[in-house]
Design a protein around this motif. Structure first.
Motif, mmCIF file in Angstrom:
data_model
loop_
_atom_site.group_PDB
_atom_site.id
_atom_site.type_symbol
_atom_site.label_atom_id
_atom_site.label_comp_id
_atom_site.label_asym_id
_atom_site.label_seq_id
_atom_site.Cartn_x
_atom_site.Cartn_y
_atom_site.Cartn_z
ATOM 1 N N ASP A 1 -11.641 -4.269 -4.236
ATOM 2 C CA ASP A 1 -12.883 -3.595 -3.298
ATOM 3 C C ASP A 1 -11.905 -3.187 -2.346
ATOM 4 O O ASP A 1 -12.041 -4.317 -1.181
ATOM 5 C CB ASP A 1 -14.074 -4.394 -2.955
ATOM 6 C CG ASP A 1 -15.312 -3.336 -2.242
ATOM 7 O OD1 ASP A 1 -14.648 -2.506 -1.938
ATOM 8 O OD2 ASP A 1 -15.851 -3.563 -2.373
ATOM 9 N N ASP A 2 -11.213 -2.240 -1.546
ATOM 10 C CA ASP A 2 -10.694 -1.081 -0.703
ATOM 11 C C ASP A 2 -9.255 -2.826 -0.831
ATOM 12 O O ASP A 2 -9.225 -3.406 0.339
ATOM 13 C CB ASP A 2 -10.854 -1.344 0.332
ATOM 14 C CG ASP A 2 -10.087 -1.074 1.575
ATOM 15 O OD1 ASP A 2 -9.457 -0.302 0.793
ATOM 16 O OD2 ASP A 2 -10.177 -1.214 2.776
ATOM 17 N N GLY A 3 -8.916 -3.346 -2.279
ATOM 18 C CA GLY A 3 -7.782 -4.285 -2.119
ATOM 19 C C GLY A 3 -7.954 -5.155 -2.801
ATOM 20 O O GLY A 3 -9.309 -5.060 -3.772
ATOM 21 N N VAL A 4 -7.180 -6.250 -3.009
ATOM 22 C CA VAL A 4 -7.225 -7.392 -4.698
ATOM 23 C C VAL A 4 -8.087 -8.001 -3.771
ATOM 24 O O VAL A 4 -7.812 -8.718 -3.097
ATOM 25 C CB VAL A 4 -6.319 -7.401 -5.295
ATOM 26 C CG1 VAL A 4 -6.661 -8.691 -6.271
ATOM 27 C CG2 VAL A 4 -5.286 -6.510 -5.712
ATOM 28 N N GLY B 1 -0.959 -10.411 1.435
ATOM 29 C CA GLY B 1 -0.026 -8.962 1.927
ATOM 30 C C GLY B 1 -0.995 -8.039 2.115
ATOM 31 O O GLY B 1 -2.501 -7.860 1.897
ATOM 32 N N ASP B 2 -0.381 -6.458 2.030
ATOM 33 C CA ASP B 2 -1.284 -5.462 2.603
ATOM 34 C C ASP B 2 -2.310 -5.003 1.607
ATOM 35 O O ASP B 2 -3.480 -4.552 1.857
ATOM 36 C CB ASP B 2 -0.739 -4.186 2.931
ATOM 37 C CG ASP B 2 0.346 -4.218 3.953
ATOM 38 O OD1 ASP B 2 0.103 -5.170 4.548
ATOM 39 O OD2 ASP B 2 1.063 -3.427 4.103
ATOM 40 N N VAL B 3 -1.807 -5.451 0.072
ATOM 41 C CA VAL B 3 -2.755 -5.248 -1.104
ATOM 42 C C VAL B 3 -4.173 -6.513 -1.086
ATOM 43 O O VAL B 3 -5.338 -5.900 -1.130
ATOM 44 C CB VAL B 3 -1.961 -5.848 -1.947
ATOM 45 C CG1 VAL B 3 -1.858 -6.654 -2.932
ATOM 46 C CG2 VAL B 3 -3.188 -4.531 -3.405
ATOM 47 N N ALA B 4 -4.000 -7.731 -0.656
ATOM 48 C CA ALA B 4 -5.261 -9.035 -0.966
ATOM 49 C C ALA B 4 -6.268 -8.672 0.094
ATOM 50 O O ALA B 4 -6.059 -8.394 1.798
ATOM 51 C CB ALA B 4 -4.861 -9.842 -0.344
ATOM 52 N N ARG B 5 -7.755 -8.445 0.342
ATOM 53 C CA ARG B 5 -8.559 -8.754 0.446
ATOM 54 C C ARG B 5 -9.485 -10.006 0.661
ATOM 55 O O ARG B 5 -9.953 -10.238 -0.581
ATOM 56 C CB ARG B 5 -9.636 -7.446 0.706
ATOM 57 C CG ARG B 5 -11.037 -7.221 1.307
ATOM 58 C CD ARG B 5 -11.410 -6.017 0.801
ATOM 59 N NE ARG B 5 -12.593 -6.367 2.317
ATOM 60 C CZ ARG B 5 -13.593 -4.974 2.519
ATOM 61 N NH1 ARG B 5 -13.839 -4.190 1.018
ATOM 62 N NH2 ARG B 5 -14.273 -4.935 2.912
ATOM 63 N N THR B 6 -9.647 -10.654 1.698
ATOM 64 C CA THR B 6 -10.405 -11.861 1.200
ATOM 65 C C THR B 6 -11.861 -12.123 1.407
ATOM 66 O O THR B 6 -12.616 -11.604 1.604
ATOM 67 C CB THR B 6 -9.852 -13.316 2.619
ATOM 68 O OG1 THR B 6 -8.440 -12.535 2.522
ATOM 69 C CG2 THR B 6 -10.131 -14.375 2.350
ATOM 70 N N ARG B 7 -12.022 -12.474 0.494
ATOM 71 C CA ARG B 7 -13.731 -12.915 -0.090
ATOM 72 C C ARG B 7 -14.184 -14.588 0.553
ATOM 73 O O ARG B 7 -13.819 -15.320 0.087
ATOM 74 C CB ARG B 7 -14.134 -12.603 -1.459
ATOM 75 C CG ARG B 7 -15.805 -12.957 -1.585
ATOM 76 C CD ARG B 7 -16.143 -11.702 -2.818
ATOM 77 N NE ARG B 7 -15.491 -12.145 -3.804
ATOM 78 C CZ ARG B 7 -15.683 -11.348 -5.383
ATOM 79 N NH1 ARG B 7 -16.283 -10.831 -5.083
ATOM 80 N NH2 ARG B 7 -15.232 -11.709 -5.867
ATOM 81 N N LEU B 8 -14.727 -14.423 1.272
ATOM 82 C CA LEU B 8 -15.476 -15.383 1.756
ATOM 83 C C LEU B 8 -16.625 -16.871 1.043
ATOM 84 O O LEU B 8 -16.691 -15.360 -0.005
ATOM 85 C CB LEU B 8 -16.144 -15.716 3.486
ATOM 86 C CG LEU B 8 -14.522 -14.995 4.369
ATOM 87 C CD1 LEU B 8 -16.137 -15.041 5.441
ATOM 88 C CD2 LEU B 8 -13.394 -16.208 4.703
ATOM 89 N N ARG C 1 -2.421 -0.322 -3.090
ATOM 90 C CA ARG C 1 -2.032 -0.704 -4.178
ATOM 91 C C ARG C 1 -2.476 -1.389 -5.639
ATOM 92 O O ARG C 1 -2.232 -2.313 -5.702
ATOM 93 C CB ARG C 1 -0.224 -0.549 -4.801
ATOM 94 C CG ARG C 1 0.786 0.893 -3.943
ATOM 95 C CD ARG C 1 1.881 0.567 -4.558
ATOM 96 N NE ARG C 1 2.568 2.023 -3.678
ATOM 97 C CZ ARG C 1 3.658 1.800 -2.944
ATOM 98 N NH1 ARG C 1 3.498 0.263 -2.291
ATOM 99 N NH2 ARG C 1 4.536 2.703 -2.662
ATOM 100 N N THR C 2 -4.024 -1.150 -5.967
ATOM 101 C CA THR C 2 -4.647 -1.677 -6.939
ATOM 102 C C THR C 2 -4.489 -1.722 -8.170
ATOM 103 O O THR C 2 -5.224 -1.945 -9.380
ATOM 104 C CB THR C 2 -5.689 -2.010 -6.246
ATOM 105 O OG1 THR C 2 -6.569 -0.449 -6.160
ATOM 106 C CG2 THR C 2 -5.683 -2.625 -4.565
ATOM 107 N N GLY D 1 0.403 -1.119 0.057
ATOM 108 C CA GLY D 1 0.310 -0.379 0.005
ATOM 109 C C GLY D 1 0.816 0.939 -0.267
ATOM 110 O O GLY D 1 2.291 1.072 0.394
ATOM 111 N N ALA D 2 0.116 2.443 -0.604
ATOM 112 C CA ALA D 2 0.713 4.270 -0.504
ATOM 113 C C ALA D 2 0.802 4.478 0.454
ATOM 114 O O ALA D 2 -0.510 4.263 1.622
ATOM 115 C CB ALA D 2 0.709 3.865 -1.584
#
Length: 403
Positions: free
Chosen positions: A253-256, A273-280, A241-242, A109-110
């Motif tokens: 959506d606020d992350g990859v 890492g910081d750029v990843a966002r988990t979708r269940l 950083r997406t 992220g930046a």
């Protein structure tokens, strides 16, 4: 997918861990890490030992330089301009292409810029890279007036380090106390009060603008107060950083967006890492995590998934921080539904436990209490129930309760 090569975009802890784990799991194909800064290094020391000058650039590298040659991991000092997963390659800004049967996004992220007039001044500093830390350290001399906007983990660490370098520090945050969601209100109060006790000027207020006159900055607050400073640093979080992912058509959506194995919607692309966002599986979007261990865990998980191995199991989320000579740790959730139990020593809270409505430990935070946090983590991971009276009693061994 024939996995002949993996290209990792980003050389932080998550990207490095992915490469290291791929090799430790027996992957023999090509591995390339692309990062503008070259060899991977650890970020947490930037606000502490590295900023203070106690640790040099080589000391914060994630591994010795020779490891990369020994393990056949190529490190390219460059910037990726485009992802081409369908073609199995990434394109650098200089036009060169790198083979990538699989791509791992570890772009991090930046630093979030202050959304106020003057927040984009080039003299309003941030702290995300070694270069940022070098720039800040060069400005911090005895008597330098430093205004830190944001009293979260990074802001508090920088304020503490700057004080040791002789700066006159003002710490500004609209919330009093900050960090309550992370450690609970009781420990947050204790930690925030340390700043004033150590000689930092603490201001509760919302910045509305920054102006610069020569070498002097003026931070205006909503209250009408103005804070004068030679140096201003903003520590108000990060923006993932997406851009590369968005340009490649990946869901963002606020992350990859990734599944629990760090896979994106494209079968050749993973994010860590910081750029990843988990979708269940049920569609629930989990909050992004930005802590050190999370970066390492997601790198491990991605490597396993790339090789078709079982998904590793990780314990409850854990973080740490340091300020004014004390060590802070937290695990699980301190905002989950339930109640808080405090363990105090001489009337001072040292450990906070969060219990769910059924009495199970779901979160814990401690000041200089690593043993307590490790015990709490075991309770969380193994669903061990403890008597609140025992949790509150300093005479009762938490290790015993966690068995």
């Amino acid at each position: 997918m024939s996995l002949s090569s993996v290209t990792i975009v980003g050389g932080g802890l998550a990207g490095f861990t992915t490469a290291k784990e791929l090799r430790s799991r027996g992957f023999t194909g090509a591995i390339t890490i692309v990062d503008p800064e070259g060899l991977p290094y650890d970020r947490p020391p930037l606000s502490k030992g590295y900023l203070l000058g106690a640790r040099g650039a080589e000391a914060i590298q994630l591994t010795k330089a020779e490891w990369f040659a020994e393990n056949r991991v190529d490190v390219v000092s460059g910037t990726v301009a485009e992802l081409r997963p369908d073609q199995g390659e990434v394109v650098l800004e200089d036009g060169c292409t790198i083979a990538a049967a699989a791509i791992v996004l570890a772009t991090g992220g930046a630093a979030r810029r202050l959304p106020i007039p003057g927040g984009d001044l080039d003299s309003v500093l941030e702290l995300r890279s070694r270069e940022d830390a070098d720039r800040l350290r060069a400005l911090l001399r005895p008597g330098t007036r430093l205004a830190v906007i944001g009293a979260g983990l990074i802001g508090a660490e920088v304020a503490s380090s700057a004080l040791r370098l002789g700066a006159e520090v003002t710490l500004i945050d609209p919330v009093d106390p900050p960090l309550a969601p992370a450690v609970g209100p009781e420990l947050a109060r204790r930690l925030h009060d340390m700043h004033a006790a150590e000689g930092i000027r603490v201001v509760t207020g919302l910045p509305t603008g920054i102006t610069r006159d020569g070498g002097e900055h003026y931070v205006r607050l909503a209250s009408g107060e103005t804070v004068a400073a030679d140096v201003v640093l903003a520590g108000i979080g990060i923006v993932p950083r997406t851009a590369l992912a968005e340009a490649a058509g990946l869901a963002v959506d606020d992350g990859v967006l990734v599944d629990e194995s760090q896979r994106t919607a494209h079968p050749r692309v993973y994010a860590v890492g910081d750029v990843a966002r988990t979708r269940l599986p049920d569609g629930t979007l989990m909050p992004r995590a930005e802590h050190w261990e999370h970066a390492m865990n997601t790198g491990t998980t991605a490597a396993a998934a790339l090789l078709g191995h079982d998904r590793p199991e990780h314990g409850a989320a854990w973080f740490w921080s340091d300020r004014h000579g004390v060590h802070v740790e937290g695990v699980g959730s301190m905002t989950a539904e339930g109640t808080t139990v405090l363990r105090e020593v001489d009337g001072v809270p040292t450990v906070a436990f969060r219990l769910d409505p059924d009495g199970y430990v779901v979160g814990c935070a401690a000041v200089d209490g690593g043993t307590a946090v490790r015990a709490a983590r075991r309770m969380i991971d193994r669903r061990i129930k403890a008597d609140p009276a025992d949790l509150a009693n300093p005479a009762v061994s938490l290790r015993t309760l966690a068995r």
